[in-house]
Motif scaffolding. Sequence first.
Motif, PDB file in Angstrom:
ATOM      1  N   GLY A  18       0.922  -1.231  -0.138  1.00  0.00           N
ATOM      2  CA  GLY A  18      -0.045   0.048   0.033  1.00  0.00           C
ATOM      3  C   GLY A  18       0.886   1.376  -0.181  1.00  0.00           C
ATOM      4  N   LEU A  19       0.503   2.530   0.497  1.00  0.00           N
ATOM      5  CA  LEU A  19       1.161   3.484   0.641  1.00  0.00           C
ATOM      6  C   LEU A  19       2.399   3.160   1.460  1.00  0.00           C
ATOM      7  N   GLY A  20       2.437   2.381   2.431  1.00  0.00           N
ATOM      8  CA  GLY A  20       3.637   2.419   3.031  1.00  0.00           C
ATOM      9  C   GLY A  20       4.707   1.911   2.118  1.00  0.00           C
ATOM     10  N   THR A  37       7.822  -2.627   8.139  1.00  0.00           N
ATOM     11  CA  THR A  37       7.110  -3.695   9.152  1.00  0.00           C
ATOM     12  C   THR A  37       6.061  -4.541   8.436  1.00  0.00           C
ATOM     13  N   THR A  38       5.798  -5.330   8.585  1.00  0.00           N
ATOM     14  CA  THR A  38       4.544  -6.019   8.241  1.00  0.00           C
ATOM     15  C   THR A  38       4.246  -7.264   9.307  1.00  0.00           C
ATOM     16  N   ARG A  39       2.821  -7.459   9.249  1.00  0.00           N
ATOM     17  CA  ARG A  39       2.390  -8.523  10.004  1.00  0.00           C
ATOM     18  C   ARG A  39       3.041 -10.031   9.493  1.00  0.00           C
ATOM     19  N   HIS A  40       2.982  -9.739   8.189  1.00  0.00           N
ATOM     20  CA  HIS A  40       3.071 -11.304   7.560  1.00  0.00           C
ATOM     21  C   HIS A  40       4.441 -11.134   6.582  1.00  0.00           C
ATOM     22  N   PRO A  41       5.518 -11.446   7.284  1.00  0.00           N
ATOM     23  CA  PRO A  41       6.713 -11.495   6.335  1.00  0.00           C
ATOM     24  C   PRO A  41       6.863 -12.703   5.866  1.00  0.00           C
ATOM     25  N   ASP A  66       3.228  -6.316  14.563  1.00  0.00           N
ATOM     26  CA  ASP A  66       1.711  -6.230  14.425  1.00  0.00           C
ATOM     27  C   ASP A  66       1.266  -5.057  15.502  1.00  0.00           C
ATOM     28  N   PRO A  67       0.593  -4.053  15.219  1.00  0.00           N
ATOM     29  CA  PRO A  67       0.269  -2.879  16.005  1.00  0.00           C
ATOM     30  C   PRO A  67      -0.524  -3.284  17.013  1.00  0.00           C
ATOM     31  N   ALA A  68      -1.370  -4.488  16.829  1.00  0.00           N
ATOM     32  CA  ALA A  68      -2.280  -4.923  17.986  1.00  0.00           C
ATOM     33  C   ALA A  68      -1.684  -5.985  18.918  1.00  0.00           C
ATOM     34  N   ASN A  93       2.513   4.389   9.760  1.00  0.00           N
ATOM     35  CA  ASN A  93       1.677   4.404   8.589  1.00  0.00           C
ATOM     36  C   ASN A  93       0.688   3.488   8.739  1.00  0.00           C
ATOM     37  N   ALA A  94       0.761   2.238   9.552  1.00  0.00           N
ATOM     38  CA  ALA A  94      -0.174   1.376   9.896  1.00  0.00           C
ATOM     39  C   ALA A  94      -1.341   2.136  10.065  1.00  0.00           C
ATOM     40  N   GLY A  95      -2.363   1.570   9.553  1.00  0.00           N
ATOM     41  CA  GLY A  95      -3.766   2.162   9.865  1.00  0.00           C
ATOM     42  C   GLY A  95      -4.926   1.374   9.396  1.00  0.00           C
ATOM     43  N   PRO A  96      -5.437   0.382   9.984  1.00  0.00           N
ATOM     44  CA  PRO A  96      -6.568  -0.234   9.427  1.00  0.00           C
ATOM     45  C   PRO A  96      -7.909   0.659   9.318  1.00  0.00           C
ATOM     46  N   ASN A 144       3.244  10.920  10.876  1.00  0.00           N
ATOM     47  CA  ASN A 144       1.950   9.987  11.199  1.00  0.00           C
ATOM     48  C   ASN A 144       1.207  10.112  10.006  1.00  0.00           C
ATOM     49  N   LEU A 145       0.626   8.878   9.708  1.00  0.00           N
ATOM     50  CA  LEU A 145      -0.753   9.076   8.666  1.00  0.00           C
ATOM     51  C   LEU A 145      -2.167   9.275   9.185  1.00  0.00           C
ATOM     52  N   GLY A 146      -2.698  10.436   8.661  1.00  0.00           N
ATOM     53  CA  GLY A 146      -4.075  10.448   9.061  1.00  0.00           C
ATOM     54  C   GLY A 146      -5.073  10.486   7.899  1.00  0.00           C
ATOM     55  N   CYS A 147      -6.195  11.049   8.021  1.00  0.00           N
ATOM     56  CA  CYS A 147      -7.019  11.335   6.756  1.00  0.00           C
ATOM     57  C   CYS A 147      -7.620  12.589   6.670  1.00  0.00           C
ATOM     58  N   VAL A 148      -8.173  12.863   5.689  1.00  0.00           N
ATOM     59  CA  VAL A 148      -8.926  14.324   5.620  1.00  0.00           C
ATOM     60  C   VAL A 148      -9.950  14.708   6.521  1.00  0.00           C
ATOM     61  N   ALA A 165     -10.372   7.665  15.401  1.00  0.00           N
ATOM     62  CA  ALA A 165      -8.900   6.969  15.799  1.00  0.00           C
ATOM     63  C   ALA A 165      -7.892   7.889  15.073  1.00  0.00           C
ATOM     64  N   LYS A 166      -8.017   8.356  13.821  1.00  0.00           N
ATOM     65  CA  LYS A 166      -7.016   9.328  13.309  1.00  0.00           C
ATOM     66  C   LYS A 166      -6.952  10.924  14.029  1.00  0.00           C
ATOM     67  N   ALA A 167      -8.247  11.093  14.342  1.00  0.00           N
ATOM     68  CA  ALA A 167      -8.189  12.486  15.353  1.00  0.00           C
ATOM     69  C   ALA A 167      -7.277  12.454  16.573  1.00  0.00           C
ATOM     70  N   PRO A 192      -3.989  12.158   3.575  1.00  0.00           N
ATOM     71  CA  PRO A 192      -4.416  12.209   2.088  1.00  0.00           C
ATOM     72  C   PRO A 192      -5.949  11.749   2.195  1.00  0.00           C
ATOM     73  N   SER A 193      -6.641  12.413   1.129  1.00  0.00           N
ATOM     74  CA  SER A 193      -7.853  11.756   0.641  1.00  0.00           C
ATOM     75  C   SER A 193      -7.539  10.450  -0.106  1.00  0.00           C
ATOM     76  N   ASP A 194      -8.669  10.127  -0.538  1.00  0.00           N
ATOM     77  CA  ASP A 194      -8.571   8.568  -1.115  1.00  0.00           C
ATOM     78  C   ASP A 194      -7.444   8.239  -2.132  1.00  0.00           C
ATOM     79  N   ASP A 199      -3.467   2.341  -7.106  1.00  0.00           N
ATOM     80  CA  ASP A 199      -2.326   3.358  -7.124  1.00  0.00           C
ATOM     81  C   ASP A 199      -1.531   3.774  -6.116  1.00  0.00           C
ATOM     82  N   LYS A 200      -1.736   3.008  -5.079  1.00  0.00           N
ATOM     83  CA  LYS A 200      -1.177   3.283  -3.717  1.00  0.00           C
ATOM     84  C   LYS A 200       0.352   2.927  -3.806  1.00  0.00           C
ATOM     85  N   GLU A 201       0.786   1.723  -4.610  1.00  0.00           N
ATOM     86  CA  GLU A 201       2.143   1.511  -4.553  1.00  0.00           C
ATOM     87  C   GLU A 201       3.071   2.082  -5.650  1.00  0.00           C
TER      88      GLU A 201
HETATM   89  N1  LIG Z   1      -5.069   4.998   0.751  1.00  0.00           N
HETATM   90  C1  LIG Z   1      -6.103   5.928   1.177  1.00  0.00           C
HETATM   91  O1  LIG Z   1      -6.504   6.510   0.369  1.00  0.00           O
HETATM   92  C2  LIG Z   1      -5.692   6.601   2.318  1.00  0.00           C
HETATM   93  C3  LIG Z   1      -6.377   7.698   2.553  1.00  0.00           C
HETATM   94  C4  LIG Z   1      -6.141   8.641   4.080  1.00  0.00           C
HETATM   95  C5  LIG Z   1      -5.489   7.861   4.923  1.00  0.00           C
HETATM   96  N2  LIG Z   1      -4.881   6.750   4.429  1.00  0.00           N
HETATM   97  C6  LIG Z   1      -3.815   6.161   5.751  1.00  0.00           C
HETATM   98  O2  LIG Z   1      -2.704   5.863   4.994  1.00  0.00           O
HETATM   99  C7  LIG Z   1      -2.267   4.746   5.714  1.00  0.00           C
HETATM  100  C8  LIG Z   1      -1.842   3.575   4.714  1.00  0.00           C
HETATM  101  O3  LIG Z   1      -2.988   3.481   4.096  1.00  0.00           O
HETATM  102  P1  LIG Z   1      -3.074   2.347   2.976  1.00  0.00           P
HETATM  103  O4  LIG Z   1      -4.345   2.576   2.015  1.00  0.00           O
HETATM  104  O5  LIG Z   1      -1.899   2.301   2.144  1.00  0.00           O
HETATM  105  O6  LIG Z   1      -3.476   0.747   3.680  1.00  0.00           O
HETATM  106  P2  LIG Z   1      -4.014  -0.604   3.534  1.00  0.00           P
HETATM  107  O7  LIG Z   1      -3.742  -0.421   1.704  1.00  0.00           O
HETATM  108  O8  LIG Z   1      -5.241  -0.651   3.930  1.00  0.00           O
HETATM  109  O9  LIG Z   1      -3.037  -1.276   4.193  1.00  0.00           O
HETATM  110  C9  LIG Z   1      -1.854  -1.187   4.104  1.00  0.00           C
HETATM  111  C10 LIG Z   1      -0.975  -2.191   5.004  1.00  0.00           C
HETATM  112  O10 LIG Z   1      -1.353  -1.895   6.409  1.00  0.00           O
HETATM  113  C11 LIG Z   1      -1.380  -2.862   7.001  1.00  0.00           C
HETATM  114  N3  LIG Z   1      -2.743  -3.200   7.596  1.00  0.00           N
HETATM  115  C12 LIG Z   1      -4.021  -3.251   7.236  1.00  0.00           C
HETATM  116  N4  LIG Z   1      -4.946  -3.769   7.774  1.00  0.00           N
HETATM  117  C13 LIG Z   1      -4.307  -3.691   9.253  1.00  0.00           C
HETATM  118  C14 LIG Z   1      -4.665  -4.072  10.654  1.00  0.00           C
HETATM  119  N5  LIG Z   1      -6.025  -4.468  10.746  1.00  0.00           N
HETATM  120  N6  LIG Z   1      -3.708  -4.144  11.539  1.00  0.00           N
HETATM  121  C15 LIG Z   1      -2.531  -3.719  11.287  1.00  0.00           C
HETATM  122  N7  LIG Z   1      -2.177  -3.520   9.922  1.00  0.00           N
HETATM  123  C16 LIG Z   1      -2.963  -3.622   8.926  1.00  0.00           C
HETATM  124  C17 LIG Z   1      -1.292  -4.451   6.147  1.00  0.00           C
HETATM  125  O11 LIG Z   1      -0.038  -4.652   6.135  1.00  0.00           O
HETATM  126  P3  LIG Z   1       0.795  -5.867   6.449  1.00  0.00           P
HETATM  127  O12 LIG Z   1      -0.348  -7.129   6.124  1.00  0.00           O
HETATM  128  O13 LIG Z   1       1.868  -6.218   5.732  1.00  0.00           O
HETATM  129  O14 LIG Z   1       1.172  -5.883   8.005  1.00  0.00           O
HETATM  130  C18 LIG Z   1      -1.641  -3.681   4.534  1.00  0.00           C
HETATM  131  O15 LIG Z   1      -0.850  -4.202   3.761  1.00  0.00           O
HETATM  132  C19 LIG Z   1      -3.277   4.306   6.714  1.00  0.00           C
HETATM  133  O16 LIG Z   1      -2.978   4.887   8.023  1.00  0.00           O
HETATM  134  C20 LIG Z   1      -4.245   4.999   6.348  1.00  0.00           C
HETATM  135  O17 LIG Z   1      -5.341   4.968   7.584  1.00  0.00           O
HETATM  136  C21 LIG Z   1      -4.853   6.041   3.406  1.00  0.00           C
END
Ligand SMILES: NC(=O)c1ccc[n+]([C@@H]2O[C@H](COP(=O)([O-])OP(=O)(O)OC[C@H]3O[C@@H](n4cnc5c(N)ncnc54)[C@H](OP(=O)(O)O)[C@@H]3O)[C@@H](O)[C@H]2O)c1
Length: 314
Positions: A18-20, A37-41, A66-68, A93-96, A144-148, A165-167, A192-194, A199-201
């Motif tokens: 993803g964005l990470g 980091t990743t939960r599943h290396p 794993d953040p949890a 960046n982790a943020g479900p 830190n990563l948040g959202c709009v 959570a993001k607030a 970021p917004s959506d 396109d994330k990677e």
């Molecule tokens: N994409 C967007 O449009 C957008 C918009 C606003 C904000 N954000 C923020 O940007 C950051 C990255 O977003 P993203 O869209 O790339 O995320 P994503 O595609 O949903 O997830 C990216 C990675 O985060 C980890 N992840 C997913 N669910 C998780 C869980 N329940 N617990 C722990 N880790 C989890 C997973 O990594 P592993 O499986 O490798 O551990 C996953 O591959 C996040 O903080 C998100 O809130 C994204």
Amino acid sequence: MHSERGEAWGVVTAGVHGLGRAISERLAADGLSVMATTRHPGAASAAWAAGVSEQSGVLVRVVAWDPARPDSDAGVLERLRQDAQAVRVLVNNAGPFHRRRQPLADVAPEALAQLWEGNVAGGMRLTQQLLPWLRARGDGRIVNLGCVGSGAASGWTGRGAYAAAKAAVASLTRTWALEEAPYGITANMVCPSDVHARDKERADFGRHRPHGADVAELVAFFAGPGSRFVTGQVVEMAFGDRPRLKPGERTLSPAADLLPQGAQVRLARESEIYEVVDVRTEGAAVEYLVRPPVGEPRWVAGSRVRRLVGSSPP
Ligand SMILES: NC(=O)c1ccc[n+]([C@@H]2O[C@H](COP(=O)([O-])OP(=O)(O)OC[C@H]3O[C@@H](n4cnc5c(N)ncnc54)[C@H](OP(=O)(O)O)[C@@H]3O)[C@@H](O)[C@H]2O)c1
């Protein structure tokens, strides 16, 4: 660009997908060694890390976290002790996110806990544990990563638990900035917004809609030396990805505040200025009662409403 190429490390949580991934690759290109980091290396993430390492000339490692799971923190610290002399950057960046919209009334405790642990508690814990590393150099960076809407603690219909959570992370960001300033550490938040899943990677910049590279660019700024006097900032990337948007206007994004009474708006495909009289929500749907300059107010879907920036009340 960092002068001591590869000597200092950046830790990117959920930095493999993803964005990470875009962020990890960008930091590596800028000369930071990267611990993603990743939960599943596994073999795939190791191959990715090797490829980025070869291309950038810095070390790139993948580590299980794993953040949890607080018991997974020790593994990150151990890998850093083995590989890194210095850690300069932490990107939380982790943020479900829960794709399905759900009113707060229906959010189960388990879902709330997952959002909280993944977005807030995990990053808070890791930040605490990396502080000695970040403080040691006098130029540490927390991003830190948040959202709009995070910075304003906006409500978000159907996604309230995620928005809350993001607030919380925005508030943490500002406190980190205050408390760690004496150690030369900055803390900022990128919202970021959506970004479309496909396109994330991407490592190229999106022309009409955002790619991961666009988000990574701002993260890299906050991670880099040029931002040393910028801290406590919560910066939105509300992309110009809506072709009908006119200068001086922004669409009512789902993450934005509900518009207050008295706000001035324009409707899609209309030129008149309306005033918001009332708002009603049902599930994820938002409707506004808007009054034209002449005539009776009428209800319109929120998706048609464009706020005029700078109109009062704020
Ligand atoms: N994409 C967007 O449009 C957008 C918009 C606003 C904000 N954000 C923020 O940007 C950051 C990255 O977003 P993203 O869209 O790339 O995320 P994503 O595609 O949903 O997830 C990216 C990675 O985060 C980890 N992840 C997913 N669910 C998780 C869980 N329940 N617990 C722990 N880790 C989890 C997973 O990594 P592993 O499986 O490798 O551990 C996953 O591959 C996040 O903080 C998100 O809130 C994204």
